[in-house]
Write an enzyme that holds these catalytic residues in place. Structure first.
Site, PDB file in Angstrom:
ATOM      1  N   SER A 143      -6.853   1.938  -2.369  1.00 52.98           N
ATOM      2  CA  SER A 143      -5.701   1.112  -2.705  1.00 52.98           C
ATOM      3  C   SER A 143      -6.190  -0.263  -3.152  1.00 52.98           C
ATOM      4  O   SER A 143      -7.202  -0.760  -2.661  1.00 52.98           O
ATOM      5  CB  SER A 143      -4.831   0.962  -1.452  1.00 52.98           C
ATOM      6  OG  SER A 143      -3.964  -0.137  -1.600  1.00 52.98           O
ATOM      7  N   GLU A 153     -13.063 -14.003  -5.158  1.00 56.22           N
ATOM      8  CA  GLU A 153     -11.754 -13.636  -5.703  1.00 56.22           C
ATOM      9  C   GLU A 153     -10.605 -14.038  -4.775  1.00 56.22           C
ATOM     10  O   GLU A 153      -9.441 -13.976  -5.160  1.00 56.22           O
ATOM     11  CB  GLU A 153     -11.704 -12.143  -6.047  1.00 56.22           C
ATOM     12  CG  GLU A 153     -11.902 -11.179  -4.886  1.00 56.22           C
ATOM     13  CD  GLU A 153     -13.376 -10.809  -4.634  1.00 56.22           C
ATOM     14  OE1 GLU A 153     -14.258 -11.622  -4.949  1.00 56.22           O
ATOM     15  OE2 GLU A 153     -13.624  -9.712  -4.098  1.00 56.22           O
ATOM     16  N   LYS A 198     -14.899  -9.955   8.491  1.00 54.63           N
ATOM     17  CA  LYS A 198     -13.814 -10.805   7.972  1.00 54.63           C
ATOM     18  C   LYS A 198     -14.343 -12.168   7.535  1.00 54.63           C
ATOM     19  O   LYS A 198     -13.768 -12.829   6.681  1.00 54.63           O
ATOM     20  CB  LYS A 198     -12.734 -10.969   9.040  1.00 54.63           C
ATOM     21  CG  LYS A 198     -11.916  -9.697   9.274  1.00 54.63           C
ATOM     22  CD  LYS A 198     -10.886  -9.458   8.180  1.00 54.63           C
ATOM     23  CE  LYS A 198     -10.215  -8.115   8.327  1.00 54.63           C
ATOM     24  NZ  LYS A 198      -9.429  -7.747   7.153  1.00 54.63           N
ATOM     25  N   GLU A 233       0.834  -1.196   0.000  1.00 55.85           N
ATOM     26  CA  GLU A 233       0.000   0.000   0.000  1.00 55.85           C
ATOM     27  C   GLU A 233       0.873   1.254   0.000  1.00 55.85           C
ATOM     28  O   GLU A 233       0.582   2.238  -0.675  1.00 55.85           O
ATOM     29  CB  GLU A 233      -0.923  -0.023   1.221  1.00 55.85           C
ATOM     30  CG  GLU A 233      -2.152   0.833   1.082  1.00 55.85           C
ATOM     31  CD  GLU A 233      -3.152   0.563   2.205  1.00 55.85           C
ATOM     32  OE1 GLU A 233      -3.946  -0.388   2.081  1.00 55.85           O
ATOM     33  OE2 GLU A 233      -3.115   1.282   3.221  1.00 55.85           O
ATOM     34  N   GLU A 277       2.180   1.890  -3.391  1.00 56.88           N
ATOM     35  CA  GLU A 277       1.112   2.422  -4.231  1.00 56.88           C
ATOM     36  C   GLU A 277       0.885   3.908  -3.919  1.00 56.88           C
ATOM     37  O   GLU A 277       0.707   4.725  -4.830  1.00 56.88           O
ATOM     38  CB  GLU A 277      -0.164   1.622  -3.976  1.00 56.88           C
ATOM     39  CG  GLU A 277      -1.192   1.724  -5.073  1.00 56.88           C
ATOM     40  CD  GLU A 277      -2.457   0.938  -4.747  1.00 56.88           C
ATOM     41  OE1 GLU A 277      -2.457   0.149  -3.784  1.00 56.88           O
ATOM     42  OE2 GLU A 277      -3.448   1.138  -5.454  1.00 56.88           O
ATOM     43  N   GLU A 300     -15.494 -11.429   4.149  1.00 56.83           N
ATOM     44  CA  GLU A 300     -14.357 -11.167   3.265  1.00 56.83           C
ATOM     45  C   GLU A 300     -13.686 -12.477   2.832  1.00 56.83           C
ATOM     46  O   GLU A 300     -13.371 -12.671   1.663  1.00 56.83           O
ATOM     47  CB  GLU A 300     -13.336 -10.275   3.971  1.00 56.83           C
ATOM     48  CG  GLU A 300     -12.148  -9.902   3.083  1.00 56.83           C
ATOM     49  CD  GLU A 300     -11.060  -9.150   3.848  1.00 56.83           C
ATOM     50  OE1 GLU A 300     -10.611  -9.639   4.908  1.00 56.83           O
ATOM     51  OE2 GLU A 300     -10.655  -8.077   3.381  1.00 56.83           O
ATOM     52  N   CYS A 350      -7.898  -1.984   4.150  1.00 54.89           N
ATOM     53  CA  CYS A 350      -7.699  -3.121   5.066  1.00 54.89           C
ATOM     54  C   CYS A 350      -9.004  -3.624   5.653  1.00 54.89           C
ATOM     55  O   CYS A 350      -9.083  -4.746   6.133  1.00 54.89           O
ATOM     56  CB  CYS A 350      -6.843  -2.722   6.254  1.00 54.89           C
ATOM     57  SG  CYS A 350      -5.406  -1.834   5.800  1.00 54.89           S
ATOM     58  N   CYS A 407     -10.390  -1.389  14.741  1.00 52.26           N
ATOM     59  CA  CYS A 407     -10.599  -2.809  15.045  1.00 52.26           C
ATOM     60  C   CYS A 407     -10.754  -3.081  16.540  1.00 52.26           C
ATOM     61  O   CYS A 407     -11.399  -4.046  16.938  1.00 52.26           O
ATOM     62  CB  CYS A 407      -9.447  -3.644  14.505  1.00 52.26           C
ATOM     63  SG  CYS A 407      -9.135  -3.341  12.767  1.00 52.26           S
TER      64      CYS A 407
END
Lengths: 590, 163
Positions: free
Chosen positions: A331, A378, A370, A285, A288, A373, A311, A515
Site C-alpha cells: 500500500s 520525503e 521509527k 489503506e 486502496e 522513518e 505501517c 509492535c
C-alpha cells in the site's frame, strides 16, 4: 507418546521429555541457572544457544568436567548440582574474564540498571577482577536509529541470530577472532551502509550496552523548554501496554491514563494519539485495498494483489533492500506516525494558527526504526520534518524518571481533541494481526454496505509466525495472510515473487509479536510471556472502547469534511501517501 | 581487514558462478566455495565475496565473517612467492617465531602483507604435517625443513633473481 526421563537437580526430582536440556529442566522446577549468551522466546520461533559463554555450567555426577546446562541434554538418572562451590567458582571466573575485556563505565552507560552482564556481576558478588584483559576498543558507529559500541560486546551473538536467522536481514555477523572478534556489518562498514532495516531486534536482545537506540530525549527536553515552540506528542498503541513495566508493574498492565497524565506533567502542550492516525490509515489503506480488490474482481489483470500493509518502517526498509522488484505491491499509505506528523504540521497547525516550524511533533514509539522513518527526506517540508523527534517507550520512561514523576500514583487523564480521539480498531495496530483486523472491520462495511455484527475476528489473532484466514465479505471470500518477524515475511514474499501467493491482502510486521515486541519496548530479557501479556492488554483496550471501527471515529469524519475531502483524494495523496525506493546494493554494474 | 578494490570482468563473475554451482549453490558449502574461489583468484576482495554471497544464498556479512575468521583466507593478493611459516606446536617450540621475525625483518612486511613489488607475502600456517622437519617454511609449493633465522637470507636469495 513422548519418551520421558527422570533426573534430579539439587536433590529435587523432575520428569522431562527426552531432548530437554538441563537448563530447561531446572526452569521447570524453578531452579534458576544464570545465562548470558542463551536466549529463547518460547512459542515465538526464537532460539539462540551456542553454549559459548559458559556461565550456565553445572556439576553432573560421574562427569569430570562441568557441563554447560543450556546445551546439555538430560539423560535418565542424571544427578545435577547447580550451585556447588566449584560451579560458583567457575562462573565467577568466566564473568571475571568477560569483565577483564569490558569497559568499566557502568555508571554512565545507556544500559545502566538493565544490563544482563551488570546483573550477573552483581548476583555473583564480584568485587575484584583477577585478570588483566586487553580492553580492546573499536570505533563507535552511529546510524539514524541504532548505536554500535562494540567495546561493550561480549560476543554472545544473540544479535547475529536475530539479524540472520529470525529476521533474515543479514546485516550483522561475527567477524575476526580472538580479542579482535566483534559483531559487525560486512567489511566493517557502518550500519547505515548495510542492508540493516533498523528493526531493532538486535537492540532488544543485546545483554549489554553494545547495541542501543539513538537517544533523542534530550532534544525533546530542549523543545519543551523553548517558549517559542508548541510541542505536540503522539503515542503509539503498543506503548500503553508496556510502559508500566518500566515502573515495576506487571507485564500487560494498561497505563493509557497514567501515560497521558505523565506527558502533560512533562510539559507537552497537546497530548495526542498515534491511534487517531491509525484510524486514518485504515481509511486510506482500506480504500486502496477495496479499490484494488474491485478492479481485480472486475477482471483487471494489471492490478497488483495481494496488497501489503505499509505501517511498519522496518518492513518497508526490508522490501526496499531485499525485494525492490516488489515495491509497487505494498500500500502507498504512510505509516500512522507519518500520517499523524503530516496532519499535525498542516491541518492542526492551521487550526491553531501556528507556523509549522513552531510546532514540534514528538512521537513515542515501541520502535527504533521509527527514528529512521521520521528522518526520511520525503517526510519533510523544506527541511522541516513532519515528525521532529521519535523516542522509544524506554526513553519516555527515562524522561518520566528524570522529572521525578511518581508514575504509579498518577491519576488517569485523557488525550486531547481532535487528534487524540481513536477507536478500538486503532489500538490493535499494536499487535500482529491487528492492522488487518482493523482494515477488515472497515472494508467489510464499506464493501457490503452492511453493519458488522461482531467486530472481533478471532481467526486473525494469535502468535504463530505465519497465519492465514478467510473472511466472508457477503459471499465474496477474502483471503488474508499475516506474518510477523521478517524471516516469516520473506517466505510470503518469495511466494508472491513466484506468482504463487493465494492472498488478497497481507499484513506484515517486522518484529516478533508486532509492535508489542518492538525494539524500543522495555526489555523482555528472553521472557515471551511478557510479549503475550502485552498482546492481551491490547485486545482488552480494544474491547473497552466505545467505538471499534475506524470509519466511525467522529474526528476522522471531521478531518475529511473540513480538510481532506475523501479517502484517496488528491490532498490525501499529497499528505498521507508515499512511494518506495530500490535500495538494493549492487557491486557489479550491469 | 583492508581490501584491494578490483573491477571484475564478466568472465570472472561467470567463473565464481561456475564454482558455486559445482557445490550446488549450497549455503553449507560456503567454505568450500571460498577455497576454490581463492585458489582461482589468489585472494578474496569484497567484490568477489559479494558474488559468492549471492550465489550461495548467504548474507554478505556472514561471508565476510568466515573470510576474516579463517587465517587461510585473504583479502589482499598474495605475492608471487608466498612464504608460509608453520607456527603449529612442534614448529613453534623449535623456534618458528624467531624464523618468522627474521622473514618480517628482511622483507619489511608483516604477517598477511605483501611486499610492494608484489613478489613476497608472509603467512602463518598451523601444522603442515611435517613435524619431524620443524620448523617448517614453505615458499609456494616448495618445503624447507629445520630452518633457522640464519638460513632465512639463503631462502630469500633463491628467489631474488626470479621474476
Amino acid at each position: 507418546m513422548q519418551e520421558t526421563i527422570n533426573i534430579t537437580i539439587n536433590k529435587k526430582p523432575v520428569e522431562v521429555e527426552k531432548g530437554t536440556t538441563v537448563y530447561q529442566a531446572a526452569r521447570k522446577i524453578n531452579i534458576n541457572i544464570p545465562v548470558l549468551c542463551y536466549m529463547e522466546l518460547e512459542d515465538m520461533g526464537v532460539k539462540h544457544n551456542p553454549g559459548g559463554c559458559r556461565v550456565c555450567v553445572v556439576e553432573v555426577e560421574g562427569v569430570k568436567n562441568l557441563m554447560p546446562s543450556c546445551v546439555t541434554k538430560c539423560w535418565d538418572g542424571m544427578n545435577v548440582k547447580t550451585n556447588t562451590a566449584r560451579v560458583l567458582n567457575a562462573r565467577k571466573t568466566v564473568v571475571e574474564l568477560i569483565l577483564s575485556d569490558h569497559p568499566f563505565d557502568c555508571l554512565i552507560c545507556a544500559k545502566n540498571g538493565t544490563c544482563d552482564l551488570q546483573k550477573m556481576a552483581q548476583d555473583l558478588g564480584i568485587r575484584e577482577i583477577h585478570y588483566q584483559g586487553e580492553q580492546s576498543t573499536y570505533r563507535e558507529d552511529t546510524s539514524p536509529a541504532i548505536i554500535r559500541e562494540m567495546d561493550k560486546c561480549i560476543n554472545c551473538r544473540r544479535c547475529e541470530t536475530m539479524c540472520n536467522d529470525v529476521q533474515t536481514v543479514g546485516a550483522l555477523s561475527g567477524i575476526n577472532r580472538g580479542f579482535e572478534a566483534v559483531v559487525a556489518p560486512a567489511f566493517e562498514q557502518n550500519l547505515e551502509h548495510s542492508p540493516c532495516t533498523y528493526c531493532g531486534q538486535c537492540v532488544a536482545v543485546c545483554p549489554t550496552g553494545a547495541l542501543t537506540e539513538v537517544d533523542h530525549s534530550n532534544h525533546v527536553l530542549r523543545a519543551l523548554a523553548d517558549p517559542q515552540k508548541t510541542v505536540v506528542v503522539q503515542t503509539a498503541p503498543a506503548v500503553r501496554a508496556a510502559l508500566g513495566e518500566e515502573f515495576g508493574m506487571e507485564a500487560g498492565t494498561l497505563v493509557t491514563g497514567k501515560m497521558t497524565r505523565a506527558l502533560r506533567d512533562l510539559g507537552f502542550d497537546y497530548v495526542f494519539d498515534t491511534d487517531f492516525a491509525a484510524d486514518l490509515t485504515i481509511m486510506e489503506e482500506g480504500t486502496e485495498l477495496l479499490d484494488r480488490l474491485n478492479k481485480h474482481l472486475n477482471g483487471d489483470k494489471n492490478v497488483k494483489l495481494p496488497i501489503l500493509t505499509s505501517c511498519c518502517p522496518g518492513w518497508v526498509s526490508f522490501f526496499e533492500h531485499h525485494f525492490p522488484e516488489l515495491k509497487d505491491i505494498p500500500s502507498t499509505a504512510r505509516s500512522p506516525q507519518q500520517m499523524f506528523g503530516a496532519v499535525a504540521k498542516n491541518y492542526f497547525a492551521e487550526k491553531i494558527n501556528k507556523n509549522r516550524k513552531d510546532l514540534v511533533v514528538v512521537s513515542i514509539m515501541p520502535c527504533v526504526a521509527k527514528k529512521y522513518e521520521r528522518s526520511r527526506e520525503e517526510f519533510a517540508n523544506n527541511g522541516d520534518s513532519d515528525v521532529n523527534y521519535s523516542i522509544t517507550t524506554r526513553e519516555l520512561s527515562h524522561l518520566i524518571k528524570q522529572a521525578n514523576i511518581d508514575f504509579n500514583t498518577l491519576e488517569d487523564d485523557d488525550f486531547d481533541k481532535p487528534l487524540g480521539e481513536s477507536t478500538g480498531a486503532a489500538v490493535i495496530f499494536g499487535t500482529t494481526g491487528g492492522v488487518i483486523e482493523a482494515a477488515t472491520r472497515t472494508a467489510y462495511e464499506i464493501h457490503t454496505g452492511k453493519n458488522l455484527e461482531k467486530v472481533d475476528f478471532e481467526e486473525l489473532r494469535g502468535m504463530e509466525g505465519i497465519r492465514k484466514a478467510s473472511v466472508d465479505f457477503d459471499g465474496q471470500e477474502i483471503k488474508i495472510g499475516i506474518a510477523h518477524g521478517l524471516g516469516n515475511a520473506r517466505k510470503l514474499l518469495e511466494n508472491i515473487k513466484q506468482g504463487k501467493s493465494e492472498f488478497h491482502a497481507i499484513e506484515i510486521m517486522a518484529c516478533p509479536g508486532g509492535c508489542i515486541g518492538g525494539g524500543g519496548q522495555p526489555l523482555h530479557h528472553g521472557d515471551s510471556s511478557i510479549i503475550k501479556a502485552r498482546q492481551k492488554a491490547i485486545y482488552q483496550e480494544d474491547a473497552g472502547k466505545k467505538i471499534r471501527k475506524s470509519h466511525e471515529n467522529p474526528f476522522i469524519k471531521e478531518l475529511y469534511e473540513e480538510y481532506l475531502g475523501k479517502p484517496g483524494s488528491e490532498k490525501s495523496h499529497d499528505l498521507l501517501h508515499t512511494h518506495y525506493f530500490d535500495r538494493k546494493k549492487r557491486w557489479i554494474k550491469k | 581487514m583492508s581490501s584491494v578494490k578490483v573491477e571484475l570482468h564478466q568472465k570472472d563473475v561467470d567463473k565464481i558462478k561456475e564454482i558455486a554451482k559445482e557445490y550446488n549453490n549450497d549455503p553449507e558449502a560456503l567454505i568450500n566455495v571460498l577455497h576454490s574461489t581463492q585458489d582461482h583468484f589468489g585472494y578474496l576482495p569484497a567484490e568477489i565475496q559479494e558474488i559468492v554471497a549471492e550465489e550461495t544464498n548467504v548474507s554478505i556479512a556472514k561471508v565476510y565473517g568466515v573470510v576474516t575468521f579463517y587465517s587461510f583466507f585473504t583479502m589482499t593478493p598474495k605475492g608471487r612467492y608466498p612464504i608460509s611459516i608453520c607456527t603449529g606446536t612442534a614448529c613453534y617450540v623449535r623456534g618458528a617465531e624467531t624464523v618468522l621475525e627474521e622473514f618480517k625483518r628482511q622483507l619489511g612486511i608483516e604477517v598477511g602483507e605483501t611486499s610492494e613489488n608484489g613478489k613476497y607475502s608472509i603467512n602463518c600456517l598451523r601444522c603442515v604435517g611435517a613435524c619431524g622437519l620443524a620448523p617448517v617454511v614453505m615458499v609456494g609449493d616448495k618445503t624447507y625443513g629445520r630452518v633457522s633465522p640464519d638460513g632465512v637470507s639463503d631462502i630469500i636469495a633463491e628467489y631474488e633473481d626470479a621474476e
